[in-house]
Design a protein around this motif. Structure first.
Motif, PDB file in Angstrom:
ATOM      1  N   LEU A  85       0.865  -1.179   0.000  1.00 39.59           N
ATOM      2  CA  LEU A  85       0.000   0.000   0.000  1.00 39.59           C
ATOM      3  C   LEU A  85       0.899   1.225   0.000  1.00 39.59           C
ATOM      4  CD1 LEU A  85      -2.648  -1.025   2.695  1.00 39.59           C
ATOM      5  CD2 LEU A  85      -2.804  -1.286   0.218  1.00 39.59           C
ATOM      6  N   SER A  87       1.286   3.265   2.248  1.00 42.01           N
ATOM      7  CA  SER A  87       1.880   3.397   3.581  1.00 42.01           C
ATOM      8  C   SER A  87       2.959   2.358   3.871  1.00 42.01           C
ATOM      9  CB  SER A  87       0.784   3.315   4.638  1.00 42.01           C
ATOM     10  OG  SER A  87       0.054   2.116   4.492  1.00 42.01           O
ATOM     11  N   CYS A  90       2.665  -5.152   4.370  1.00 45.85           N
ATOM     12  CA  CYS A  90       2.205  -5.934   5.514  1.00 45.85           C
ATOM     13  C   CYS A  90       2.095  -7.400   5.082  1.00 45.85           C
ATOM     14  CB  CYS A  90       0.849  -5.438   5.995  1.00 45.85           C
ATOM     15  SG  CYS A  90       0.276  -6.278   7.504  1.00 45.85           S
ATOM     16  N   ASN A 113       1.053  -4.699  14.229  1.00 44.75           N
ATOM     17  CA  ASN A 113      -0.164  -4.134  13.650  1.00 44.75           C
ATOM     18  C   ASN A 113      -0.075  -2.628  13.436  1.00 44.75           C
ATOM     19  OD1 ASN A 113      -1.197  -6.692  13.544  1.00 44.75           O
ATOM     20  ND2 ASN A 113      -2.461  -6.460  15.351  1.00 44.75           N
ATOM     21  N   ASP A 114       1.011  -2.003  13.902  1.00 44.19           N
ATOM     22  CA  ASP A 114       1.252  -0.576  13.683  1.00 44.19           C
ATOM     23  C   ASP A 114       2.330  -0.330  12.637  1.00 44.19           C
ATOM     24  OD1 ASP A 114      -0.606   0.183  15.647  1.00 44.19           O
ATOM     25  OD2 ASP A 114       0.887  -0.101  17.226  1.00 44.19           O
ATOM     26  N   ALA A 117       1.988  -0.957   6.278  1.00 47.51           N
ATOM     27  CA  ALA A 117       0.598  -0.965   5.808  1.00 47.51           C
ATOM     28  C   ALA A 117      -0.339  -1.722   6.755  1.00 47.51           C
ATOM     29  CB  ALA A 117       0.536  -1.594   4.420  1.00 47.51           C
ATOM     30  N   CYS A 118       0.179  -2.387   7.754  1.00 47.82           N
ATOM     31  CA  CYS A 118      -0.652  -3.244   8.607  1.00 47.82           C
ATOM     32  C   CYS A 118      -1.845  -2.534   9.243  1.00 47.82           C
ATOM     33  CB  CYS A 118       0.195  -3.949   9.654  1.00 47.82           C
ATOM     34  SG  CYS A 118       1.326  -5.178   8.950  1.00 47.82           S
ATOM     35  N   PRO A 119      -1.721  -1.284   9.674  1.00 49.60           N
ATOM     36  CA  PRO A 119      -2.907  -0.652  10.263  1.00 49.60           C
ATOM     37  C   PRO A 119      -4.015  -0.360   9.250  1.00 49.60           C
ATOM     38  CG  PRO A 119      -0.927   0.592  10.831  1.00 49.60           C
ATOM     39  CD  PRO A 119      -0.541  -0.445   9.821  1.00 49.60           C
ATOM     40  N   ARG A 120      -3.681  -0.372   7.953  1.00 46.92           N
ATOM     41  CA  ARG A 120      -4.652   0.055   6.938  1.00 46.92           C
ATOM     42  C   ARG A 120      -5.049  -1.024   5.924  1.00 46.92           C
ATOM     43  NH1 ARG A 120      -1.990   3.819   8.980  1.00 46.92           N
ATOM     44  NH2 ARG A 120       0.031   3.839   8.009  1.00 46.92           N
ATOM     45  N   ASP A 123      -8.846  -1.146   5.294  1.00 48.67           N
ATOM     46  CA  ASP A 123      -9.571   0.108   4.986  1.00 48.67           C
ATOM     47  C   ASP A 123     -10.272   0.018   3.639  1.00 48.67           C
ATOM     48  OD1 ASP A 123      -8.624   1.039   7.349  1.00 48.67           O
ATOM     49  OD2 ASP A 123      -7.223   2.473   6.472  1.00 48.67           O
TER      50      ASP A 123
END
Length: 123
Positions: A85, A87, A90, A113-114, A117-120, A123
């Motif tokens: 992604l 970001s 992941c 998870n932070d 791209a892992c947090p998103r 989405d």
């Protein structure tokens, strides 16, 4: 005697706390550099190197990194995939009929998870 007991208890509590490298998948961040303890190799690795090692150790298919997920009808349980992604990346693992963050399946350090791209990814 009471003072000695308090000192000994304080020392024991300090020793009982997790030290860097105590468990597989433990993350440390120093000067914005993320590193992961790889117990199998007894060393600190970058997140991506750790993910590569873990994906290879599963012995399942590790799909090429991409923005697009592999075809659903071609993936199997525990296949892995590095999603790209804007970001970052992941590691995803196919588990119980859907793609999940590998950390949600493997339960390494929650800090994964932070990362990137892992947090998103959802989405």
């Amino acid at each position: 005697m009471k003072r000695l007991l308090i000192i000994l208890l304080g020392c024991w509590c300090t020793l009982a706390q997790a030290q860097p490298g105590d468990h597989h998948g433990q993350i440390k961040v120093e000067q914005a550099q993320w590193q992961v303890w790889n117990h199998s190799l007894s060393r600190w690795d970058s997140v991506e190197a750790f993910w590569d090692h873990e994906a290879a150790a599963l012995g399942s298919v590790h799909w090429p990194s991409s923005r697009d997920y592999p075809p659903y009808d071609q993936v199997q349980e525990h296949d892995t995939f590095l999603v790209q992604l804007d970001s970052g990346v992941c590691l995803m693992e196919f588990f119980h009929s859907r793609w999940r963050r590998a950390n949600d399946v493997r339960r390494w350090d929650p800090a994964f998870n932070d990362y990137g791209a892992c947090p998103r990814v959802f989405d």
